[in-house]
Design a protein around this motif. Sequence first.
Motif, PDB file in Angstrom:
ATOM      1  N   SER A   6       0.726  -1.307   0.047  1.00 58.73           N
ATOM      2  CA  SER A   6       0.077   0.030   0.027  1.00 58.73           C
ATOM      3  C   SER A   6       0.795   1.244  -0.009  1.00 58.73           C
ATOM      4  O   SER A   6       1.930   1.268   0.665  1.00 58.73           O
ATOM      5  N   ARG A   7       0.265   2.418  -0.449  1.00 57.63           N
ATOM      6  CA  ARG A   7       1.174   3.527  -0.672  1.00 57.63           C
ATOM      7  C   ARG A   7       0.667   4.399   0.609  1.00 57.63           C
ATOM      8  O   ARG A   7       1.317   5.362   0.873  1.00 57.63           O
ATOM      9  N   SER A   8      -0.312   3.762   1.499  1.00 57.08           N
ATOM     10  CA  SER A   8      -0.619   4.642   2.685  1.00 57.08           C
ATOM     11  C   SER A   8      -0.610   3.805   3.718  1.00 57.08           C
ATOM     12  O   SER A   8      -1.800   3.136   4.298  1.00 57.08           O
ATOM     13  N   THR A  73      -6.602   2.930   6.114  1.00 58.65           N
ATOM     14  CA  THR A  73      -7.092   3.279   4.540  1.00 58.65           C
ATOM     15  C   THR A  73      -6.234   2.408   3.880  1.00 58.65           C
ATOM     16  O   THR A  73      -6.373   2.496   2.479  1.00 58.65           O
ATOM     17  N   GLY A  74      -5.201   1.736   4.462  1.00 60.57           N
ATOM     18  CA  GLY A  74      -4.328   0.884   3.910  1.00 60.57           C
ATOM     19  C   GLY A  74      -3.638  -0.222   4.429  1.00 60.57           C
ATOM     20  O   GLY A  74      -4.148  -0.580   5.356  1.00 60.57           O
ATOM     21  N   GLU A  75      -2.553  -0.746   4.010  1.00 56.77           N
ATOM     22  CA  GLU A  75      -2.125  -1.791   4.703  1.00 56.77           C
ATOM     23  C   GLU A  75      -1.543  -1.476   6.282  1.00 56.77           C
ATOM     24  O   GLU A  75      -1.097  -0.443   6.603  1.00 56.77           O
TER      25      GLU A  75
END
Length: 115
Positions: A6-8, A73-75
């Motif tokens: 994830s990028r977030s 919102t991500g990993e």
Amino acid sequence: MSELKSRSPLFVDTVGGGLAALAAGVAHLVGIKGATAATSSDAVVVPSEVITALAEIGAHVTPVAHLKDVKPTGEVVHLAEWSLYLLAPSAGELERLAAARIARDKIERRLSSSS
């Protein structure tokens, strides 16, 4: 070393947020702008050596939330799986700073290889 999916990512620690803040700060520096930090411990305490270790590389401490108050919102990255540590406040100042620098450098290598 596993790559971030994830990028977030949400970096999580169990010891007050110092490691999570360190990871999120390094992540921002290497271009992972959506990184956030949380802790599952009751108190949020980011030690001064974390602030110093980040400042040395031009990074900043990000706010640390309580895990129970965060909706990822991500990993979710559990830093306990990364073999990182910071030393207790009772350890010497130089030793604490050295441990923070080592953790910072390990995080940076890991994140740089996954970005």
